[in-house]
Design an enzyme around this catalytic site. Structure first.
Site, PDB file in Angstrom:
ATOM      1  N   THR A   7       7.379  40.909  72.534  1.00  0.00           N
ATOM      2  CA  THR A   7       8.252  42.580  71.865  1.00  0.00           C
ATOM      3  C   THR A   7       9.385  42.712  72.246  1.00  0.00           C
ATOM      4  O   THR A   7      10.102  43.170  73.711  1.00  0.00           O
ATOM      5  CB  THR A   7       7.687  43.535  72.134  1.00  0.00           C
ATOM      6  OG1 THR A   7       6.273  43.331  70.873  1.00  0.00           O
ATOM      7  CG2 THR A   7       8.516  44.801  70.905  1.00  0.00           C
ATOM      8  N   LYS A  30       8.286  44.787  63.870  1.00  0.00           N
ATOM      9  CA  LYS A  30       7.103  44.829  64.862  1.00  0.00           C
ATOM     10  C   LYS A  30       7.566  46.696  65.114  1.00  0.00           C
ATOM     11  O   LYS A  30       6.672  47.605  66.001  1.00  0.00           O
ATOM     12  CB  LYS A  30       7.518  44.787  66.266  1.00  0.00           C
ATOM     13  CG  LYS A  30       6.366  44.622  67.511  1.00  0.00           C
ATOM     14  CD  LYS A  30       5.323  45.040  67.443  1.00  0.00           C
ATOM     15  CE  LYS A  30       4.223  45.230  68.427  1.00  0.00           C
ATOM     16  NZ  LYS A  30       4.630  44.088  69.571  1.00  0.00           N
ATOM     17  N   LYS A  35       9.084  50.907  77.506  1.00  0.00           N
ATOM     18  CA  LYS A  35      10.434  49.519  76.906  1.00  0.00           C
ATOM     19  C   LYS A  35      10.178  49.100  74.914  1.00  0.00           C
ATOM     20  O   LYS A  35      11.036  49.224  75.022  1.00  0.00           O
ATOM     21  CB  LYS A  35       9.459  48.045  77.493  1.00  0.00           C
ATOM     22  CG  LYS A  35      10.622  47.084  76.816  1.00  0.00           C
ATOM     23  CD  LYS A  35       9.998  45.472  75.789  1.00  0.00           C
ATOM     24  CE  LYS A  35       8.706  45.779  76.688  1.00  0.00           C
ATOM     25  NZ  LYS A  35       8.468  44.434  75.470  1.00  0.00           N
TER      26      LYS A  35
END
Length: 288
Positions: free
Chosen positions: A97, A172, A240
């Protein structure tokens, strides 16, 4: 059966690479900590290489599952990077990701080198990786996706191409935005039940059968109520990911007020020493 390389053997990458080996593919692995790669080979067979370049040499497909944008650049670029070892026509598949910006940057470099590139971030957590039941969100050229999709079936519950390069990462982000809100809602519901003197198991048994039901409720309500968070997807990694979401939201003009608020709640969990706790630990700040 294909010749593959897998870069990154963390809690997600190691079992994913294992599924590829069990499916009969010839797998060479690379990990920054070599001992982990050696242990993987001892368990699954195949080979390990000291650099991404050497792992990628001769591979038809190279998969990566590393930490962040900088980690991904490191395994792709430079004289020891995977791109330097890949043959013309090979396809790089990134399960990390990361930002859509670095995805497009690396895809352009790959294209110039005659390589395919598919961004394929995953959802389903450690359990999904171990059980081969991941949701895989892909972006890239249709021809590249069509070649790699049968290989990804080794650990996919569902695998879909959402568009060109970057579409997987943007999808995502949608996933992480949705999860953040769901976990906070569940945390507040369970904390409310506890303070009201209710049996949280009984509450969940009833409300999970209606509109409030979710994967998070089915799989996390017990551990949340018990204050157990030493598993799953770490708060540090979620922050993150949410930073990527918030930056992309600013870029495309998509307001994310709830996501921004929950990101600050996760910051509070970090200050409690919970950076490595599972994301369900949002309840900890409500019940301390």
């Amino acid at each position: 059966m294909a010749k593959l390389a897998f870069l990154g053997l963390g809690v997600m990458g190691a079992p994913m690479a294992g599924h590829l080996a069990r499916a009969g593919h010839e797998v060479t692995v690379y990990n920054r900590t070599a001992a982990r790669a050696e242990a993987w080979v001892a368990e699954h067979g195949g080979h390990h290489a000291p650099t991404p370049r050497e792992a990628a040499e001769g591979a038809q497909f190279v998969m990566s599952c590393v930490g962040n944008d900088d980690d991904l650049r490191q395994v792709c670029l430079g004289p020891d990077g995977a791109f330097a070892g890949m043959a013309d026509g090979a396809v790089f598949v990134d399960h990390t990701t990361v930002s859509a910006a670095v995805t497009r940057e690396l895809a352009a470099v790959a294209s110039e080198a005659g390589l395919g590139f598919v961004d394929a971030p995953i959802s389903g957590g450690q359990a999904g990786a171990e059980n081969g039941q991941l949701s895989i969100m892909c972006g890239g050229a249709q021809a590249d996706y069509d070649r790699v999709e049968p290989v990804l079936a080794a650990y996919a519950r569902i695998c879909r191409r959402l568009g060109d390069v970057g579409a997987g990462q943007m999808t995502k982000m949608c996933n992480q935005i949705a999860i953040a809100g769901l976990v906070q809602g569940l945390a507040e519901s369970l904390a409310f039940a506890q303070k009201a003197g209710l049996d949280s198991d009984a509450v969940v048994e009833v409300i999970s059968q209606g509109a409030a039901g979710s994967w998070q409720m089915a799989n996390r309500h017990k551990t949340m109520a018990e204050g157990r968070f030493d598993f799953g997807f770490a708060v540090d990694w979620m922050r993150k990911d949410l930073a990527i979401c918030l930056a992309a939201g600013d870029e495309i003009g998509a307001p994310l007020p709830v996501t921004a608020l929950i990101d600050q709640f996760y910051k509070e969990v970090q200050s409690m020493g919970g950076g490595r706790w599972d994301t369900s630990s949002l309840i900890a700040r409500l019940t301390r």
